[in-house]
Design a protein around this motif. Structure first.
Motif, mmCIF file in Angstrom:
data_model
loop_
_atom_site.group_PDB
_atom_site.id
_atom_site.type_symbol
_atom_site.label_atom_id
_atom_site.label_comp_id
_atom_site.label_asym_id
_atom_site.label_seq_id
_atom_site.Cartn_x
_atom_site.Cartn_y
_atom_site.Cartn_z
ATOM 1 N N ARG A 14 0.833 -1.364 -0.059
ATOM 2 C CA ARG A 14 0.018 0.068 -0.104
ATOM 3 C C ARG A 14 0.985 1.086 -0.085
ATOM 4 O O ARG A 14 1.942 1.139 0.509
ATOM 5 N N GLN A 23 -5.019 5.286 -2.258
ATOM 6 C CA GLN A 23 -5.336 3.746 -2.253
ATOM 7 C C GLN A 23 -4.403 3.230 -3.295
ATOM 8 O O GLN A 23 -4.590 2.049 -3.644
ATOM 9 N N GLN A 46 -7.432 -3.449 -0.890
ATOM 10 C CA GLN A 46 -7.307 -2.532 0.349
ATOM 11 C C GLN A 46 -7.270 -3.263 1.558
ATOM 12 O O GLN A 46 -6.673 -3.058 2.587
ATOM 13 N N GLU A 47 -8.505 -3.712 2.007
ATOM 14 C CA GLU A 47 -8.965 -4.432 3.145
ATOM 15 C C GLU A 47 -7.904 -5.742 3.389
ATOM 16 O O GLU A 47 -7.393 -5.792 4.729
ATOM 17 N N LEU A 50 -4.581 -4.023 4.288
ATOM 18 C CA LEU A 50 -4.637 -3.419 5.866
ATOM 19 C C LEU A 50 -4.557 -4.499 7.076
ATOM 20 O O LEU A 50 -3.893 -4.498 7.915
ATOM 21 N N SER A 54 -1.599 -5.221 9.484
ATOM 22 C CA SER A 54 -1.702 -5.192 11.049
ATOM 23 C C SER A 54 -1.113 -6.375 11.654
ATOM 24 O O SER A 54 -0.626 -6.464 12.801
#
Length: 91
Positions: A14, A23, A46-47, A50, A54
């Motif tokens: 990203r 994005q 994106q999700e 992400l 994490s």
């Protein structure tokens, strides 16, 4: 004309600080940024990125550098997993 087909591994990263598209998702091969996903594909991933970020993980996939020996222009073909499949696997 000899065709070039070189198998590699690509990583998706990203780039929320990208001045053209917050994005944006860059494609990296061997420590070099070689391009970006299309805007529509970047939004789909994106999700996934992400969630992986994490967990301090990246999304890597098989890829091929393709083209012809007589031209400096090469392309990269990505064998991307479907975003929902990746999310099921990491959840």
């Amino acid at each position: 004309m000899e065709r070039v087909r070189h198998p590699v591994t690509a990583a998706l990263v990203r780039e929320p600080e990208n001045p053209h598209d917050e994005q944006a998702i860059a494609v990296w091969i061997s420590g070099e940024r070689v391009g970006y996903l299309s805007r529509s594909d970047a939004r789909e991933y994106q999700e996934v990125l992400l969630v992986l970020g994490s967990q301090r993980k990246v999304l890597a996939c098989n890829a091929e550098i393709c083209g012809r020996e007589d031209t400096p222009n090469l392309g990269v073909w990505l064998d991307l997993p479907e975003p929902d499949v990746v999310l099921m696997e990491i959840s």
